[in-house]
Design a protein around this motif. Sequence first.
Motif, PDB file in Angstrom:
ATOM      1  N   ALA A  37       0.835  -1.208   0.000  1.00 10.51           N
ATOM      2  CA  ALA A  37       0.000   0.000   0.000  1.00 10.51           C
ATOM      3  C   ALA A  37       0.868   1.256   0.000  1.00 10.51           C
ATOM      4  O   ALA A  37       0.604   2.206  -0.749  1.00 10.51           O
ATOM      5  N   ILE A  38       1.910   1.265   0.818  1.00 10.72           N
ATOM      6  CA  ILE A  38       2.808   2.420   0.852  1.00 10.72           C
ATOM      7  C   ILE A  38       3.585   2.511  -0.456  1.00 10.72           C
ATOM      8  O   ILE A  38       3.787   3.605  -0.993  1.00 10.72           O
ATOM      9  N   ALA A  39       3.998   1.377  -1.002  1.00 12.38           N
ATOM     10  CA  ALA A  39       4.717   1.378  -2.279  1.00 12.38           C
ATOM     11  C   ALA A  39       3.848   1.975  -3.383  1.00 12.38           C
ATOM     12  O   ALA A  39       4.305   2.816  -4.163  1.00 12.38           O
ATOM     13  N   ARG A  40       2.612   1.565  -3.423  1.00 11.21           N
ATOM     14  CA  ARG A  40       1.698   2.084  -4.449  1.00 11.21           C
ATOM     15  C   ARG A  40       1.473   3.585  -4.264  1.00 11.21           C
ATOM     16  O   ARG A  40       1.488   4.346  -5.230  1.00 11.21           O
ATOM     17  N   HIS A  41       1.294   4.008  -3.035  1.00 15.84           N
ATOM     18  CA  HIS A  41       1.112   5.432  -2.744  1.00 15.84           C
ATOM     19  C   HIS A  41       2.345   6.227  -3.185  1.00 15.84           C
ATOM     20  O   HIS A  41       2.220   7.296  -3.799  1.00 15.84           O
ATOM     21  N   ALA A  42       3.528   5.711  -2.886  1.00 11.89           N
ATOM     22  CA  ALA A  42       4.769   6.390  -3.265  1.00 11.89           C
ATOM     23  C   ALA A  42       4.865   6.545  -4.782  1.00 11.89           C
ATOM     24  O   ALA A  42       5.208   7.622  -5.285  1.00 11.89           O
ATOM     25  N   LEU A  43       4.559   5.492  -5.503  1.00 14.66           N
ATOM     26  CA  LEU A  43       4.614   5.564  -6.965  1.00 14.66           C
ATOM     27  C   LEU A  43       3.574   6.540  -7.501  1.00 14.66           C
ATOM     28  O   LEU A  43       3.849   7.301  -8.430  1.00 14.66           O
ATOM     29  N   ASP A  44       2.393   6.536  -6.908  1.00 19.79           N
ATOM     30  CA  ASP A  44       1.346   7.471  -7.333  1.00 19.79           C
ATOM     31  C   ASP A  44       1.742   8.924  -7.073  1.00 19.79           C
ATOM     32  O   ASP A  44       1.299   9.826  -7.784  1.00 19.79           O
ATOM     33  N   CYS A  45       2.580   9.146  -6.070  1.00 21.57           N
ATOM     34  CA  CYS A  45       3.025  10.505  -5.728  1.00 21.57           C
ATOM     35  C   CYS A  45       4.218  10.964  -6.562  1.00 21.57           C
ATOM     36  O   CYS A  45       4.689  12.082  -6.392  1.00 21.57           O
ATOM     37  N   GLY A  46       4.724  10.098  -7.423  1.00 22.30           N
ATOM     38  CA  GLY A  46       5.798  10.511  -8.319  1.00 22.30           C
ATOM     39  C   GLY A  46       7.190  10.042  -7.963  1.00 22.30           C
ATOM     40  O   GLY A  46       8.159  10.442  -8.616  1.00 22.30           O
ATOM     41  N   ILE A  47       7.324   9.212  -6.948  1.00 23.69           N
ATOM     42  CA  ILE A  47       8.636   8.650  -6.628  1.00 23.69           C
ATOM     43  C   ILE A  47       8.988   7.646  -7.722  1.00 23.69           C
ATOM     44  O   ILE A  47       8.143   6.862  -8.152  1.00 23.69           O
ATOM     45  N   GLY A  48      10.224   7.694  -8.175  1.00 23.78           N
ATOM     46  CA  GLY A  48      10.632   6.908  -9.336  1.00 23.78           C
ATOM     47  C   GLY A  48      10.543   5.404  -9.160  1.00 23.78           C
ATOM     48  O   GLY A  48       9.938   4.704  -9.969  1.00 23.78           O
ATOM     49  N   LEU A  49      11.164   4.894  -8.105  1.00 23.79           N
ATOM     50  CA  LEU A  49      11.193   3.459  -7.835  1.00 23.79           C
ATOM     51  C   LEU A  49      10.945   3.228  -6.355  1.00 23.79           C
ATOM     52  O   LEU A  49      11.220   4.101  -5.530  1.00 23.79           O
ATOM     53  N   VAL A  50      10.438   2.056  -6.043  1.00 19.37           N
ATOM     54  CA  VAL A  50      10.276   1.665  -4.646  1.00 19.37           C
ATOM     55  C   VAL A  50      10.876   0.280  -4.443  1.00 19.37           C
ATOM     56  O   VAL A  50      10.932  -0.526  -5.368  1.00 19.37           O
ATOM     57  N   VAL A  51      11.330   0.049  -3.231  1.00 18.61           N
ATOM     58  CA  VAL A  51      11.734  -1.289  -2.811  1.00 18.61           C
ATOM     59  C   VAL A  51      10.599  -1.798  -1.949  1.00 18.61           C
ATOM     60  O   VAL A  51      10.165  -1.119  -1.014  1.00 18.61           O
TER      61      VAL A  51
END
Length: 93
Positions: A37-51
């Motif tokens: 859920a946090i990964a998806r939120h981060a990507l939706d906010c414009g962060i390039g990549l997530v671990v």
Amino acid sequence: MALSPESAGNSLGVSWWLEITDRLAPLSILDCGDSPAIARHALDCGIGLVVCRLSPAQRRALNTYEQYRNRILLFRPPSSRPSNLRERPDDRM
């Protein structure tokens, strides 16, 4: 490319990382621990990549969305070695 501390998405939040990286957020990597859920939120906010340490089913589910494909890393990339952190190319360690 900026790499967050381990599980920073869980402990410090996406907003914190966006504040730290500012306009370079699309070139950054936020470690979201095991929270899709946090990964998806981060990507939706414009962060390039997530671990994010996802289960195979979670990974398949997120990969059904075009905007998340190839943007979720299952493992942290290696950090920079001290020799890569010089201020100028001619600096000696």
